[in-house]
Design a protein around this motif. Structure first.
Motif, short mmCIF file in Angstrom:
data_model
loop_
_atom_site.label_atom_id
_atom_site.label_comp_id
_atom_site.label_asym_id
_atom_site.label_seq_id
_atom_site.Cartn_x
_atom_site.Cartn_y
_atom_site.Cartn_z
N GLU A 68 0.99 -1.33 0.08
CA GLU A 68 -0.03 -0.11 0.10
C GLU A 68 0.79 1.13 0.26
OE1 GLU A 68 -3.34 0.88 0.26
OE2 GLU A 68 -4.29 -1.05 0.79
N PRO A 69 0.51 2.12 -0.73
CA PRO A 69 1.13 3.50 -0.66
C PRO A 69 1.24 4.25 0.77
CG PRO A 69 -0.74 3.97 -1.79
CD PRO A 69 -0.56 2.32 -1.26
N ASP A 70 2.43 4.69 1.42
CA ASP A 70 2.49 5.04 2.56
C ASP A 70 2.47 6.54 2.52
OD1 ASP A 70 3.54 3.90 5.73
OD2 ASP A 70 4.57 5.91 4.92
N ALA A 71 1.56 7.32 3.29
CA ALA A 71 1.43 8.70 3.41
C ALA A 71 2.70 9.25 3.88
CB ALA A 71 0.31 9.06 4.38
N SER A 72 3.63 8.82 4.61
CA SER A 72 4.68 9.48 5.04
C SER A 72 5.79 9.31 3.86
CB SER A 72 5.39 8.61 6.23
OG SER A 72 4.30 8.48 7.28
N ARG A 73 5.78 8.49 3.13
CA ARG A 73 6.80 8.51 1.97
C ARG A 73 6.14 9.33 0.76
NH1 ARG A 73 9.62 2.63 1.38
NH2 ARG A 73 10.06 2.33 3.69
N VAL A 74 4.55 9.33 0.70
CA VAL A 74 4.17 10.13 -0.39
C VAL A 74 4.57 11.60 -0.09
CG1 VAL A 74 2.07 10.88 -1.56
CG2 VAL A 74 2.58 8.55 -1.09
N LYS A 75 4.58 12.19 1.09
CA LYS A 75 4.84 13.35 1.64
C LYS A 75 4.16 14.19 0.83
CE LYS A 75 9.58 12.59 2.51
NZ LYS A 75 9.69 12.14 3.96
N PRO A 76 2.70 14.36 0.92
CA PRO A 76 1.95 15.00 0.12
C PRO A 76 1.87 16.68 0.58
CG PRO A 76 0.62 13.95 1.75
CD PRO A 76 1.96 13.38 1.87
N ILE A 77 1.28 17.48 -0.16
CA ILE A 77 1.47 18.71 0.09
C ILE A 77 -0.15 19.22 0.61
CG2 ILE A 77 1.58 21.27 -0.70
CD1 ILE A 77 3.48 20.07 -3.05
N ILE A 78 0.11 19.77 1.81
CA ILE A 78 -1.47 20.18 2.24
C ILE A 78 -1.73 21.71 2.18
CG2 ILE A 78 -2.59 20.21 4.47
CD1 ILE A 78 -0.91 17.78 5.23
N TYR A 79 -2.70 22.15 1.49
CA TYR A 79 -3.02 23.48 1.52
C TYR A 79 -3.59 23.82 2.67
CZ TYR A 79 -4.92 27.94 -0.38
OH TYR A 79 -5.29 29.10 -0.56
N GLY A 80 -3.26 25.07 3.18
CA GLY A 80 -4.03 25.43 4.30
C GLY A 80 -4.61 26.95 4.12
#
Lengths: 192, 192
Positions: free
Chosen positions: B152-164
């Motif tokens: 499964e893809p791991d969020a900590s490795r994907v390191k997505p960008i979060i818009y705030g």
């Protein structure tokens, strides 16, 4: 870069962890939803994908309105609870010790402890299969005073919960600021 | 807890920062979108809200398909750039040095450097006002091999960008794991 094909999968990062509220037979109920997003700016609208059989969905149909509440980190236990227990079996408001209030729409229950509360009127419902996609017109927004900076809610104070799908199915905290939006990209523009 | 009313506002936290791709007159173009979310599980679908005049939207209409690419932190400059410059004035693929590839749908351009790529077929378009809400059927998912953990893809490795959204309009990193989903809430259940 090696890529793996996973077939059709609902793989979006990040996803929010929101609490969707509706009065079911006159009583406030809340369910957790990660499948929620902004849809339109003028007028402000959002979407939420909800399974048809959900108790909260019954309330949305009864009232034609609902709420989206953005919980903060300290409500992670309550947020998870509202996703694993049905309101048909439990008074989640009581179990979670939520303070419920009502705003402009009168029947969309809002959670005082959540820093952001959106009151929504149902505009469209698309039956997509497993889920109903509910498009809600945002009628009013409530923000906890302590989350405001310069007249706007500040993400670092809201401390939203981020749902990360994957092997672990984990909630994450919001991390450090990475870069200013509508600004950092201009560096690339100048180079050209 | 003091609450402030802000009127109808598109205030959801967190929001993703995605790159929406479409071929416009046969050439790959990408735009940034924070208004993107999952809508349905079976079959997998997502929504994206796009202003009608957008160059990318022209391509979505031409092909009946599009892509959603999840950039990682190291692409924050490129991600921001694709939100402030129109493809009608610039070859963003070239400026951003994106490696474009095509998958199952043949005409939905995918960015190799983005850890997650979703190929989507247009199923519905709702004209909501300022934006068209495009509902896409996810036809194929591509994941960079180095982001996978236990299949499964791991969020900590994907390191997505979060818009705030907020006073600062800032991109954020994904933070620390907070709690296990579908688990931490059970503690509350036992207490009752």
């Amino acid at each position: 870069m090696k890529k793996l094909n996973m077939g059709p999968e609902t793989l979006l990062f990040p996803m929010p962890a929101c609490l969707i509220g509706a009065n079911v037979e006159g009583k406030a109920n809340f369910m957790t939803a990660a499948w929620c997003g902004i849809a339109n700016s003028n007028p402000p609208m959002l979407t939420v994908g909800i399974q048809h059989h959900r108790y909260t969905y019954k309330g949305i149909q009864q009232n034609g309105n609902f709420s989206v509440n953005v919980p903060s980190e300290d409500l992670v236990k309550e947020t998870d609870y509202c996703g694993i227990v049905s309101g048909s079996n439990d008074d989640k408001t009581e179990t979670c010790k939520f303070t419920v209030f009502y705003g402009k729409l009168k029947t969309a229950p809002l959670i005082e402890e959540c820093p952001i509360n959106l009151e929504c009127k149902v505009m469209h419902v698309l039956n997509l299969g497993s889920h109903a996609l509910v498009v809600g017109l945002i009628e009013e927004t409530h923000v906890s005073a302590e989350c405001m900076v310069d007249g706007e809610p500040d993400a670092s104070r809201v401390k939203p919960i981020i749902y990360g799908r994957g092997a672990q199915k984990t909630y994450f905290k919001l991390g450090e600021p990475l870069a200013p939006a509508f600004k950092i990209g201009k560096e690339l523009k100048k180079k050209e």
